[in-house]
Write a protein that holds these residues in place. Structure first.
Motif, PDB file in Angstrom:
ATOM      1  N   THR A   1      -4.714  -6.683  -1.033  1.00  0.00           N
ATOM      2  CA  THR A   1      -5.007  -5.292  -0.697  1.00  0.00           C
ATOM      3  C   THR A   1      -6.132  -4.717  -1.536  1.00  0.00           C
ATOM      4  OG1 THR A   1      -3.300  -4.569  -2.257  1.00  0.00           O
ATOM      5  CG2 THR A   1      -2.656  -4.770   0.063  1.00  0.00           C
TER       6      THR A   1
ATOM      7  N   PRO B   1      -5.692   8.385  -0.662  1.00  0.00           N
ATOM      8  CA  PRO B   1      -5.231   7.361   0.276  1.00  0.00           C
ATOM      9  C   PRO B   1      -5.915   7.520   1.642  1.00  0.00           C
ATOM     10  CG  PRO B   1      -3.384   8.461  -0.777  1.00  0.00           C
ATOM     11  CD  PRO B   1      -4.600   9.274  -1.071  1.00  0.00           C
TER      12      PRO B   1
ATOM     13  N   TYR C   1      -7.521  -3.343   6.448  1.00  0.00           N
ATOM     14  CA  TYR C   1      -8.523  -2.296   6.273  1.00  0.00           C
ATOM     15  C   TYR C   1      -9.911  -2.794   6.647  1.00  0.00           C
ATOM     16  CZ  TYR C   1     -11.555   1.129   3.930  1.00  0.00           C
ATOM     17  OH  TYR C   1     -12.513   2.071   3.653  1.00  0.00           O
TER      18      TYR C   1
ATOM     19  N   LEU D   1      -5.686  -3.684  -4.587  1.00  0.00           N
ATOM     20  CA  LEU D   1      -5.137  -2.764  -5.586  1.00  0.00           C
ATOM     21  C   LEU D   1      -5.357  -3.302  -7.002  1.00  0.00           C
ATOM     22  CD1 LEU D   1      -1.836  -1.819  -3.752  1.00  0.00           C
ATOM     23  CD2 LEU D   1      -3.589  -0.183  -4.489  1.00  0.00           C
TER      24      LEU D   1
ATOM     25  N   ALA E   1      -5.796   1.911   2.837  1.00  0.00           N
ATOM     26  CA  ALA E   1      -6.701   1.674   1.697  1.00  0.00           C
ATOM     27  C   ALA E   1      -6.687   2.906   0.789  1.00  0.00           C
ATOM     28  CB  ALA E   1      -8.114   1.405   2.204  1.00  0.00           C
TER      29      ALA E   1
ATOM     30  N   SER F   1     -11.169   0.589  -1.724  1.00  0.00           N
ATOM     31  CA  SER F   1     -10.513  -0.692  -1.441  1.00  0.00           C
ATOM     32  C   SER F   1     -11.478  -1.609  -0.715  1.00  0.00           C
ATOM     33  CB  SER F   1      -9.273  -0.476  -0.570  1.00  0.00           C
ATOM     34  OG  SER F   1      -8.294   0.271  -1.251  1.00  0.00           O
TER      35      SER F   1
ATOM     36  N   GLN G   1       0.840   4.143  -2.843  1.00  0.00           N
ATOM     37  CA  GLN G   1       0.585   5.567  -2.572  1.00  0.00           C
ATOM     38  C   GLN G   1       1.670   6.433  -3.199  1.00  0.00           C
ATOM     39  OE1 GLN G   1       2.451   7.548   0.355  1.00  0.00           O
ATOM     40  NE2 GLN G   1       1.774   9.105  -1.108  1.00  0.00           N
TER      41      GLN G   1
ATOM     42  N   ASN H   1       0.831  -1.208   0.000  1.00  0.00           N
ATOM     43  CA  ASN H   1       0.000   0.000   0.000  1.00  0.00           C
ATOM     44  C   ASN H   1       0.868   1.263   0.000  1.00  0.00           C
ATOM     45  OD1 ASN H   1      -2.527  -1.130  -0.106  1.00  0.00           O
ATOM     46  ND2 ASN H   1      -2.879  -1.073   2.103  1.00  0.00           N
TER      47      ASN H   1
END
Length: 674
Positions: free
Chosen positions: A184, A206, A240, A186, A216, A234, A121, A117
Motif C-alpha cells: 500500500t 485520506p 490506487y 504506508l 491512498a 501513496s 485511516q 488502508n
C-alpha cells in the motif's frame, strides 16, 4: 461475483417504497406514492413510486428504476455495490461464486490492502484527536488553517507521528502483515529489512473511492526542511491508480448530481474550505495534471465542469492542456479566475455558499474567451504571435465532439479574433481530416443532455453530422468516418412491440382451434409476436430492441410478472432503464372518468392491439421499401438501364399491393399511385 440465486433473493426482498422512503418523503396518491425528486431541484412533486410494479420514476428529469437502480443513482454505486447495499439493508448474506486460485489471490491482495488502508485511516485520525503530539501539532495546524472539527471528521483527516515506525509497530501488533504495509506504500523497506513509516511527521489526507473505501493517502510535512518534499502521496498500487481518482469525489458525488455541475480545483485544502463554505460539489486533481480517467469520473455525474484558477498566470498556462482534455470528453466547461492573491482555499474562507456561487455566476466565462484573453496579453500586436494564438484556439475547437457546440465556438472565435469564420472552418476541418488520415478516430458526438434526454437518445438514436460536414468540405468518401446510428422510422413500431412483450409477457392473448389436431390452443403475447415476426422474416433494426429480443428468446420459459421483474433488474443499465420507461404510467384516469362508465384496460384489448401493432410495423417496413425502390428506379433511369428499371417496377407494384392489403387490415383508405 454474486450468484443469481442471491441476486433474485435481494431483488425479491427490496421493497421499492421502503428503499426510496429512506431518502424521499412520500405521500400516497391513488395506488402510487409521490414526492420531490432527489435528483434535481423542484417545488412540485414529480417523482412517483409504484409499489405494485416495484419501480420509481421522475416524470420531469426521467431518472428512476427499480430499487437497485434507485440506489445506484442516488448513492452513485455500481450494480453489484447497489446489490450489496440492499443485501445489508435486508440482512441477506451474500453468496458469491467460487473463484479460481488466481482470482482468489488477486481478490485477497486487494481486500487485504483495503483493510490495511482502513486501519491506517482510523489510526491516523485517532492520533490526531487522542495523542498529545497529534493534538499539539496536527490538530493545531488544521485549526490554524481555519478548519472546523466537523470538516476534519467529514474528510477523516489525521496525523502521523514523528516516530520513525509508529504505524508499522501498531499495525504488526494488530496482526497486519508487513507485505501489505509495503504494497500500500504506508511503509518503506530500508536496509536489513527494516521498515519505516512513509508519512511520519505529516498531517494526513485520506483519498476515498466512490464507494467510500480508503485507496491512498496524501501527507503534508509541517516542519520546515529543504530535504523533505512538502507533500508525499501513496504510490501506485493494486488499489490506487491516481489517474483515475479525484480527491473529494466520495464526499461530492451527490452534490454534483444535484447541482449538475462540478467545481474542479487543485489541492486538498481547496476542497476542504469550499465544503466548509457550504459548496460541496467540488473535487481536486491533487496537484497532478488532469487525466482523461479523472474527467470521465466526473462525467459519470454531470456534463458540466467549472475550473477554478487562482491568479498565477504561469500555472494557468501550464494547465491549459486539461481544458483540451475536458473538451475532448464532450463536456461543457466554464473557467473562473479568482481575485489576485486568492486561491480557492483562501477565497472560500471569506465566502458563504450563496456569495461564492454568486461570484462564480458573475465571473465564469467559456473556455475560448478565457484562453483568448489569457494568451492575447502575451501576443500583443505581433501578427505572428496572434496567428499562433489563433492556431492554438482552433486546435482546441477541433477536438470538441458536438458539431453544434463546435460551430458556436467557431463563431465566437471569429468575433473575438476578428478573423473570417470560413477561414477558421477550413482550418478545423483540416485538423479533423489529418486526425482521420493518421488513424485517430473521430470524436463521438456527446450532447449536453438531461437524464430524460439521455434516455430518449438511447431509444431513438442521435445523428452525428461530423461526417456530413467533412464530406462536403474535404471530399472524404462515405464509409471512412464513423457515424452514430441515424434514427429509423421503424423505431417507434419496434418499441411498441417490445413494450407489449416486457409488460404483458405470457398473458393470454386469444384462443383458436388447431386445424390439424382439432384442439384449442391459446396464444400468449410473446410467442404470438415472435412467431409472427419469424414467419415474415422480420428482424428488429434498433440495437437496443434487438438486444431485448435476444434476451427474451434466451429466457423464453419465464412467466408473467417474473419477466417484467427480470428486465427491470437487468444488470445492463440500458435495458433496465428501457424497461422502467416501458412499464411506467405517467397518467392515471381521474375517478370522475370511471365513476359512470367502465373503461376497458389495455390488457383487455391486447387481442386487438398486438395484431394491429404488428400490421403497423409491416406497413412501415413496406413504406420504407417502396421509398428505397423508387429512389433506385430514379438512378436506373438516369443510367438508362431498362431491364433493371422493369424489374424494379415489378417489385414496386408488388409492394403497392402489399401496402393496400395492410391498409385494409388497418382500416385505412389508400390512394393508388398513378
Amino acid at each position: 461475483m454474486i450468484d443469481q440465486a442471491t441476486v433474485d433473493k435481494i431483488i425479491d426482498s427490496a421493497n421499492i417504497l421502503e428503499v426510496v422512503s429512506d431518502f424521499v418523503t412520500l405521500r400516497k396518491r391513488g395506488v402510487n406514492y409521490v414526492g420531490l425528486c432527489p435528483f434535481h431541484d423542484e417545488k412540485t412533486p414529480s417523482f412517483s413510486v409504484s409499489p405494485s410494479k416495484g419501480i420509481c420514476k421522475c416524470f420531469s428529469c426521467g431518472k428512476g428504476g427499480s430499487a437497485v437502480h434507485f440506489i445506484m443513482e442516488h448513492e452513485q454505486l455500481s450494480y453489484y455495490e447497489a446489490l450489496k447495499y440492499l443485501a445489508k439493508k435486508y440482512n441477506i448474506e451474500i453468496e458469491e461464486r467460487e473463484l479460481s486460485d488466481e482470482e482468489k489471490q488477486i481478490k485477497s491482495d486487494r481486500e487485504s490492502m483495503l483493510i490495511v488502508n482502513s486501519f491506517a485511516q482510523e489510526y491516523f485520525s485517532n492520533i490526531l484527536f487522542q495523542h498529545s503530539e497529534g493534538r499539539s501539532v496536527g490538530l493545531a495546524y488544521f485549526h490554524e488553517r481555519g478548519f472546523r472539527d466537523d470538516i476534519i471528521h467529514k474528510f477523516a483527516l489525521g496525523y502521523s507521528l514523528e516516530q520513525r515506525d509508529a504505524l508499522a509497530i501498531e499495525a504488526k501488533k494488530r496482526g497486519y502483515k508487513e507485505e501489505y504495509l509495503l504494497k500500500t506504500g504506508l511503509c518503506l523497506e530500508g536496509q536489513n529489512g527494516y521498515i519505516s513509516d512513509r508519512f511520519r511527521g505529516r498531517v494526513i489526507f485520506p483519498v476515498f473511492s466512490l464507494s467510500g473505501k480508503v485507496l491512498a493517502f496524501g501527507g503534508r510535512v509541517l516542519r520546515k526542511s529543504d530535504k523533505l518534499a512538502k507533500y508525499v502521496n501513496s504510490p501506485e498500487s493494486e488499489v490506487y491508480h491516481k489517474s483515475n481518482v479525484l480527491y473529494g469525489i466520495y464526499q461530492a458525488k451527490q452534490s454534483i448530481v444535484k447541482n449538475d455541475n462540478c467545481f474542479l480545483v487543485e489541492g486538498y485544502t481547496d476542497v476542504l474550505s469550499m465544503h466548509q463554505a457550504g459548496v460541496e460539489n467540488v473535487v481536486a486533481s491533487s496537484g497532478t495534471s488532469l487525466t482523461p480517467g479523472q474527467i470521465r469520473l466526473i462525467h459519470r455525474f454531470t456534463n458540466n465542469i467549472t475550473v477554478i484558477y487562482d491568479g498565477d498566470a504561469a500555472g494557468i498556462k501550464a494547465s491549459l492542456r486539461g481544458i483540451d482534455l475536458i473538451l475532448k470528453e464532450g463536456m461543457n466547461i466554464k473557467v473562473v479566475l479568482l481575485p489576485d492573491g486568492d486561491d480557492p482555499d483562501s477565497f472560500a474562507k471569506k465566502q458563504s455558499a450563496s456569495s461564492f456561487t454568486e461570484y462564480i455566476k458573475n465571473h465564469e466565462v467559456d473556455f475560448i474567451r478565457f484562453k483568448t484573453n489569457l494568451l492575447l496579453d502575451s501576443a500583443g500586436n505581433d501578427p505572428i504571435k496572434r496567428a499562433e494564438l489563433i492556431s492554438d484556439i482552433v486546435q482546441s475547437i477541433a477536438i470538441i465532439p458536438d458539431t453544434i457546440v463546435r460551430s458556436v465556438y467557431t463563431k465566437e472565435c471569429s468575433r473575438l479574433m476578428e478573423i473570417s469564420e470560413e477561414v477558421l472552418l477550413r482550418e478545423i476541418n483540416k485538423i479533423k481530416l489529418s486526425q482521420l488520415q493518421n488513424g485517430t478516430p473521430p470524436n463521438k458526438k456527446t450532447l449536453s443532455e438531461t437524464s430524460a434526454d439521455k434516455q430518449n437518445s438511447q431509444e431513438e438514436g442521435t445523428q452525428n453530422d461530423d461526417t456530413e460536414t467533412l464530406m462536403e468540405t474535404q471530399g472524404v468518401p462515405q464509409g471512412v468516418l464513423q457515424e452514430k446510428r441515424v434514427p429509423s422510422p421503424l423505431d417507434p413500431f419496434e418499441k411498441t412491440l417490445v413494450r407489449y412483450m416486457i409488460r404483458y409477457g405470457f398473458h393470454d392473448l386469444f384462443s383458436e382451434i388447431n386445424e390439424e389436431t382439432g384442439e384449442t390452443e391459446t396464444w400468449k403475447v410473446i410467442p404470438y409476436i415472435l412467431t409472427d415476426l419469424r414467419n415474415d422474416e422480420i428482424e428488429f433494426q434498433h440495437p437496443l430492441y434487438k438486444k431485448v429480443i435476444a434476451e427474451i428468446n434466451h429466457i423464453f420459459d419465464q412467466e408473467g410478472e417474473h419477466l417484467t421483474r427480470y428486465f427491470l433488474a437487468h444488470p445492463d443499465e440500458e435495458i433496465s432503464r428501457l424497461a422502467v420507461d416501458l412499464v411506467s404510467e405517467k397518467y392515471q384516469l381521474s375517478k370522475i372518468h370511471t365513476k359512470f362508465q367502465t373503461i376497458e384496460s389495455e390488457e383487455e384489448k391486447l387481442a386487438d392491439l398486438i395484431p394491429r401493432a404488428l400490421f403497423e410495423l409491416k406497413d412501415a417496413i413496406t413504406s420504407l421499401n417502396i421509398k428505397h425502390i423508387r429512389e433506385e428506379i430514379k438512378k436506373t433511369a438516369k443510367e438508362k438501364n431498362p431491364e433493371r428499371t422493369t424489374q424494379l417496377m415489378s417489385e414496386l407494384n408488388g409492394l403497392y399491393a402489399l401496402k393496400a392489403a395492410l391498409a385494409k387490415q388497418l382500416g385505412e383508405r389508400i390512394v393508388s399511385p398513378k
